[in-house]
Motif scaffolding. Structure first.
Motif, PDB file in Angstrom:
ATOM      1  N   GLY A 257       0.770  -1.231   0.000  1.00  0.00           N
ATOM      2  CA  GLY A 257       0.000   0.000   0.000  1.00  0.00           C
ATOM      3  C   GLY A 257       0.796   1.272   0.000  1.00  0.00           C
ATOM      4  O   GLY A 257       0.264   2.351   0.335  1.00  0.00           O
ATOM      5  N   ALA A 258       2.074   1.224  -0.400  1.00  0.00           N
ATOM      6  CA  ALA A 258       2.889   2.432  -0.449  1.00  0.00           C
ATOM      7  C   ALA A 258       2.458   3.327  -1.616  1.00  0.00           C
ATOM      8  O   ALA A 258       2.115   2.838  -2.700  1.00  0.00           O
ATOM      9  N   LEU A 259       2.484   4.642  -1.387  1.00  0.00           N
ATOM     10  CA  LEU A 259       2.150   5.586  -2.459  1.00  0.00           C
ATOM     11  C   LEU A 259       3.135   5.477  -3.614  1.00  0.00           C
ATOM     12  O   LEU A 259       2.754   5.570  -4.784  1.00  0.00           O
ATOM     13  N   LEU A 260       4.422   5.317  -3.286  1.00  0.00           N
ATOM     14  CA  LEU A 260       5.458   5.115  -4.305  1.00  0.00           C
ATOM     15  C   LEU A 260       5.875   3.654  -4.299  1.00  0.00           C
ATOM     16  O   LEU A 260       6.138   3.084  -3.230  1.00  0.00           O
ATOM     17  N   SER A 261       5.938   3.039  -5.467  1.00  0.00           N
ATOM     18  CA  SER A 261       6.494   1.693  -5.540  1.00  0.00           C
ATOM     19  C   SER A 261       7.976   1.766  -5.189  1.00  0.00           C
ATOM     20  O   SER A 261       8.582   2.841  -5.163  1.00  0.00           O
ATOM     21  N   ASP A 262       8.569   0.613  -4.929  1.00  0.00           N
ATOM     22  CA  ASP A 262       9.987   0.595  -4.597  1.00  0.00           C
ATOM     23  C   ASP A 262      10.836   1.187  -5.720  1.00  0.00           C
ATOM     24  O   ASP A 262      11.779   1.938  -5.465  1.00  0.00           O
ATOM     25  N   ILE A 263      10.513   0.850  -6.943  1.00  0.00           N
ATOM     26  CA  ILE A 263      11.270   1.388  -8.081  1.00  0.00           C
ATOM     27  C   ILE A 263      11.075   2.891  -8.186  1.00  0.00           C
ATOM     28  O   ILE A 263      12.025   3.645  -8.435  1.00  0.00           O
ATOM     29  N   GLU A 264       9.846   3.363  -7.976  1.00  0.00           N
ATOM     30  CA  GLU A 264       9.590   4.806  -8.026  1.00  0.00           C
ATOM     31  C   GLU A 264      10.344   5.543  -6.923  1.00  0.00           C
ATOM     32  O   GLU A 264      10.866   6.637  -7.140  1.00  0.00           O
ATOM     33  N   LEU A 265      10.409   4.941  -5.743  1.00  0.00           N
ATOM     34  CA  LEU A 265      11.132   5.577  -4.643  1.00  0.00           C
ATOM     35  C   LEU A 265      12.626   5.652  -4.940  1.00  0.00           C
ATOM     36  O   LEU A 265      13.259   6.700  -4.747  1.00  0.00           O
ATOM     37  N   LEU A 266      13.203   4.567  -5.431  1.00  0.00           N
ATOM     38  CA  LEU A 266      14.622   4.588  -5.778  1.00  0.00           C
ATOM     39  C   LEU A 266      14.899   5.586  -6.892  1.00  0.00           C
ATOM     40  O   LEU A 266      15.929   6.274  -6.893  1.00  0.00           O
ATOM     41  N   SER A 267      13.985   5.699  -7.843  1.00  0.00           N
ATOM     42  CA  SER A 267      14.143   6.677  -8.920  1.00  0.00           C
ATOM     43  C   SER A 267      14.080   8.100  -8.373  1.00  0.00           C
ATOM     44  O   SER A 267      14.854   8.974  -8.793  1.00  0.00           O
ATOM     45  N   TRP A 268      13.168   8.340  -7.423  1.00  0.00           N
ATOM     46  CA  TRP A 268      13.076   9.669  -6.818  1.00  0.00           C
ATOM     47  C   TRP A 268      14.365  10.027  -6.069  1.00  0.00           C
ATOM     48  O   TRP A 268      14.873  11.146  -6.182  1.00  0.00           O
ATOM     49  N   ILE A 269      14.917   9.061  -5.331  1.00  0.00           N
ATOM     50  CA  ILE A 269      16.177   9.304  -4.621  1.00  0.00           C
ATOM     51  C   ILE A 269      17.295   9.606  -5.611  1.00  0.00           C
ATOM     52  O   ILE A 269      18.093  10.536  -5.412  1.00  0.00           O
ATOM     53  N   THR A 270      17.360   8.838  -6.688  1.00  0.00           N
ATOM     54  CA  THR A 270      18.396   9.070  -7.699  1.00  0.00           C
ATOM     55  C   THR A 270      18.242  10.445  -8.331  1.00  0.00           C
ATOM     56  O   THR A 270      19.235  11.154  -8.561  1.00  0.00           O
ATOM     57  N   ASN A 271      17.012  10.843  -8.584  1.00  0.00           N
ATOM     58  CA  ASN A 271      16.771  12.166  -9.140  1.00  0.00           C
ATOM     59  C   ASN A 271      17.228  13.257  -8.175  1.00  0.00           C
ATOM     60  O   ASN A 271      17.848  14.262  -8.591  1.00  0.00           O
ATOM     61  N   GLU A 272      16.941  13.093  -6.895  1.00  0.00           N
ATOM     62  CA  GLU A 272      17.362  14.095  -5.913  1.00  0.00           C
ATOM     63  C   GLU A 272      18.886  14.178  -5.844  1.00  0.00           C
ATOM     64  O   GLU A 272      19.456  15.262  -5.713  1.00  0.00           O
ATOM     65  N   ARG A 273      19.547  13.038  -5.930  1.00  0.00           N
ATOM     66  CA  ARG A 273      21.010  13.058  -5.900  1.00  0.00           C
ATOM     67  C   ARG A 273      21.593  13.685  -7.160  1.00  0.00           C
ATOM     68  O   ARG A 273      22.675  14.270  -7.132  1.00  0.00           O
ATOM     69  N   SER A 274      20.849  13.597  -8.244  1.00  0.00           N
ATOM     70  CA  SER A 274      21.343  14.135  -9.519  1.00  0.00           C
ATOM     71  C   SER A 274      21.107  15.635  -9.651  1.00  0.00           C
ATOM     72  O   SER A 274      21.905  16.340 -10.262  1.00  0.00           O
ATOM     73  N   ARG A 275      20.003  16.119  -9.080  1.00  0.00           N
ATOM     74  CA  ARG A 275      19.668  17.528  -9.303  1.00  0.00           C
ATOM     75  C   ARG A 275      20.444  18.483  -8.402  1.00  0.00           C
ATOM     76  O   ARG A 275      20.469  19.686  -8.646  1.00  0.00           O
ATOM     77  N   HIS A 276      21.094  17.959  -7.359  1.00  0.00           N
ATOM     78  CA  HIS A 276      21.939  18.794  -6.502  1.00  0.00           C
ATOM     79  C   HIS A 276      23.392  18.617  -6.924  1.00  0.00           C
ATOM     80  O   HIS A 276      23.929  17.510  -6.874  1.00  0.00           O
ATOM     81  N   ALA A 277      24.031  19.684  -7.337  1.00  0.00           N
ATOM     82  CA  ALA A 277      25.457  19.662  -7.653  1.00  0.00           C
ATOM     83  C   ALA A 277      26.201  20.219  -6.442  1.00  0.00           C
ATOM     84  O   ALA A 277      26.220  21.425  -6.201  1.00  0.00           O
ATOM     85  N   VAL A 278      26.786  19.323  -5.652  1.00  0.00           N
ATOM     86  CA  VAL A 278      27.431  19.714  -4.399  1.00  0.00           C
ATOM     87  C   VAL A 278      28.928  19.417  -4.493  1.00  0.00           C
ATOM     88  O   VAL A 278      29.336  18.313  -4.839  1.00  0.00           O
ATOM     89  N   ARG A 279      29.728  20.426  -4.181  1.00  0.00           N
ATOM     90  CA  ARG A 279      31.178  20.251  -4.091  1.00  0.00           C
ATOM     91  C   ARG A 279      31.590  20.574  -2.660  1.00  0.00           C
ATOM     92  O   ARG A 279      31.381  21.694  -2.179  1.00  0.00           O
ATOM     93  N   ALA A 280      32.166  19.594  -1.979  1.00  0.00           N
ATOM     94  CA  ALA A 280      32.617  19.780  -0.604  1.00  0.00           C
ATOM     95  C   ALA A 280      34.090  19.388  -0.519  1.00  0.00           C
ATOM     96  O   ALA A 280      34.479  18.309  -0.984  1.00  0.00           O
ATOM     97  N   GLU A 281      34.896  20.254   0.056  1.00  0.00           N
ATOM     98  CA  GLU A 281      36.322  19.964   0.170  1.00  0.00           C
ATOM     99  C   GLU A 281      36.867  20.541   1.469  1.00  0.00           C
ATOM    100  O   GLU A 281      36.427  21.600   1.937  1.00  0.00           O
ATOM    101  N   CYS A 282      37.797  19.814   2.060  1.00  0.00           N
ATOM    102  CA  CYS A 282      38.451  20.296   3.258  1.00  0.00           C
ATOM    103  C   CYS A 282      39.472  21.378   2.904  1.00  0.00           C
ATOM    104  O   CYS A 282      40.184  21.269   1.888  1.00  0.00           O
ATOM    105  N   VAL A 283      39.526  22.408   3.726  1.00  0.00           N
ATOM    106  CA  VAL A 283      40.452  23.526   3.545  1.00  0.00           C
ATOM    107  C   VAL A 283      41.102  23.805   4.895  1.00  0.00           C
ATOM    108  O   VAL A 283      40.623  23.345   5.933  1.00  0.00           O
ATOM    109  N   PRO A 284      42.199  24.557   4.925  1.00  0.00           N
ATOM    110  CA  PRO A 284      42.817  24.880   6.214  1.00  0.00           C
ATOM    111  C   PRO A 284      41.840  25.589   7.147  1.00  0.00           C
ATOM    112  O   PRO A 284      41.095  26.473   6.724  1.00  0.00           O
ATOM    113  N   LEU A 285      41.857  25.192   8.407  1.00  0.00           N
ATOM    114  CA  LEU A 285      40.918  25.761   9.373  1.00  0.00           C
ATOM    115  C   LEU A 285      41.105  27.259   9.527  1.00  0.00           C
ATOM    116  O   LEU A 285      40.124  28.001   9.718  1.00  0.00           O
ATOM    117  N   ASP A 286      42.331  27.730   9.424  1.00  0.00           N
ATOM    118  CA  ASP A 286      42.553  29.161   9.628  1.00  0.00           C
ATOM    119  C   ASP A 286      42.177  30.017   8.421  1.00  0.00           C
ATOM    120  O   ASP A 286      42.334  31.239   8.455  1.00  0.00           O
TER     121      ASP A 286
END
Length: 474
Positions: A257-286
């Motif tokens: 009885g889920a609103l999203l099927s398992d495949i639809e949910l995985l597709s939604w997660i993949t879409n969310e991961r794709s639509r955010h372009a995130v660059r994270a990098e460590c830099v000197p604390l100071d």
């Protein structure tokens, strides 16, 4: 996912045990057993208090100059240990091209971050007594816990701990989680730590059913899931590491009885991961703008978010009985809440695809709301985080679950969050949620958490509390 067949174990994916259906039924029995064969629930508080009296615990704030073995690196300003082990406090620069709430083209922020590349073990040993599964829990002191002593997993150890990088004592029961002959594996999966304060940190979450006799050592007790669920209703009793491991339990599958099927949910997660372009990098604390370092704190110039502080610790029952270390201290009480509704009689939870700078992947699923309100007190109207004000204004009769739980006490000082599960209506949480949000069933989350880096640690805490809240469908 509920509709997918069981698969053999592979790296980073939860192990599907033999006779999984039978195991799920045994877990359900343990969850409904209110009294244990080893320790009565009404005696637990006395037992925990006795363990506190049996050991010496003390935590004192100190200036950075009094840290032993720690120093600020001259070339970077990073806070490091002379051994090169444990962890470092560095700077982080994050650039997100879709904005913090998915409604803007660009966002960038800087902050201190904990970098700890080693993978620790969070493990709970399971054994049957009187035909009911019991879980071996530990009364463990963590310097950042507001009440110091809380209920932790059987094993809660960094790699430095159990390989004795600090020349400490043996980690008790570690042999049940590493090496051959460790018993029947119920779950074994890499899960993320707090993505806002750790850089790409993972721990191995494990549940192992013991074969044969298990000696009961001081500071440990056997509890049923029903007893643990009762304790999860109380403030600051079950620690974060226990909650994340318990979230990995394979409860019986009631995922129809889920609103999203398992495949639809995985597709939604993949879409969310794709639509955010995130660059994270460590830099000197100071080089991190907006943050200032004093004799005893590193803090944001606006007084928001968190502080980096230092403490001296005495703990008589730890592998090392005294040490000093840095800790991150938030500036206020956090709020983590799931909105829940039933659709066609099936409970659903509203998840948020959250971007956090320290995640290994772009997003993980978090609660509907996960914020520290004081950090947003200066914002008004549409600039406020979505759903935050609705959660803060919730009437008491709509709250299905509420407790204050500590976050990871080994790295964070007085880091507490008010965890909530709230019954929502159509006006507050419509059937068609806004971008970045989706309705999922508890069974779908239970299936996802058997795989690493799908649910963040706050969502896993609330997943572990569903039985205590009475939300999980039967």
């Amino acid at each position: 996912m509920p509709s997918q067949p069981d698969r053999p174990s592979v790296a980073g994916v939860a192990v599907q045990p033999r006779e999984d259906g039978n195991l799920s039924a045994r877990i359900a029995v343990s969850a409904t057993t209110a009294q244990g064969a080893q320790l009565r629930t009404e005696d637990f508080r006395g037992w925990l208090a006795e363990r506190g009296r049996a050991n010496t615990f003390r935590v004192d704030r100190i200036p950075f100059a009094e840290l032993i073995g720690w120093s600020f690196e001259e070339s970077t300003g990073n806070l490091v240990h002379r051994s090169g082990r444990f962890f470092t406090v560095e700077g982080l620069r994050v650039t997100e091209e879709d904005g913090p709430y998915g409604d803007g083209p660009y966002a960038q922020w800087h902050q201190p971050i904990i970098k700890q590349p080693e993978v620790g073990i969070l493990g709970i040993l399971v054994k049957e007594f009187g035909g009911v599964l019991h879980f071996l829990m530990q009364a463990k002191m963590e310097p950042g816990n507001p009440n110091l002593l809380q209920l932790s997993p059987t094993v809660q150890a960094t790699r430095s701990n159990y390989t004795k990088a600090h020349q400490g004592g043996d980690v008790k029961y570690i042999e049940y989680f590493v090496g051959p002959g460790r018993g029947r594996v119920i779950a074994d999966v890499l899960q993320s730590e707090h993505g806002s304060w750790f850089f790409r940190k993972s721990n191995r979450n494990m549940l192992v059913e013991a074969e044969g006799d298990v000696p009961l050592l001081d500071d440990f007790c056997w509890l049923t899931l029903g007893q643990i669920n009762e304790l999860l209703r109380e403030d600051n009793v079950v620690n974060m590491d226990s909650r994340t491991v318990l979230s990995c339990l394979p409860y019986p599958d009631t995922g129809t009885g889920a609103l999203l099927s398992d495949i639809e949910l995985l597709s939604w997660i993949t879409n969310e991961r794709s639509r955010h372009a995130v660059r994270a990098e460590c830099v000197p604390l100071d080089t991190v703008p907006g943050w200032k370092r004093g004799e005893s704190t590193i803090e944001h110039e606006a007084g928001r978010y968190f502080k980096v502080v230092a403490v001296a610790v005495t703990a008589g029952n730890r592998e090392v009985t005294g040490w000093t270390q840095p800790l991150f201290e938030p500036v206020g009480l956090g709020v983590a809440a799931f909105l829940t509704r039933k659709f066609a009689g099936v409970p659903h939870l509203l998840v948020h695809a959250r971007v956090e700078g320290g995640f290994l992947d772009t997003i993980e699923l978090g609660p509907t709301v996960q914020y520290t309100p004081t950090n947003y007190a200066h914002l008004q109207g549409k600039d406020r985080p979505r759903y935050l004000d609705e959660v803060l204004a919730t009437a008491a009769d709509r709250i299905r679950y509420e407790a204050v739980h500590s976050e990871e006490g080994g790295r964070f000082l007085n880091a507490e969050s008010r965890y909530l599960i709230i019954e929502a209506d159509e006006e507050t949480a419509p059937l068609d949620p806004p971008p970045g949000y989706a309705w999922v069933t508890p069974a779908q989350l239970t299936s996802l958490v058997r795989h690493g880096h799908f649910l963040n640690v706050q969502a896993r805490t609330l997943l572990a509390c569903l039985e205590a809240a009475g939300v999980r469908a039967r």
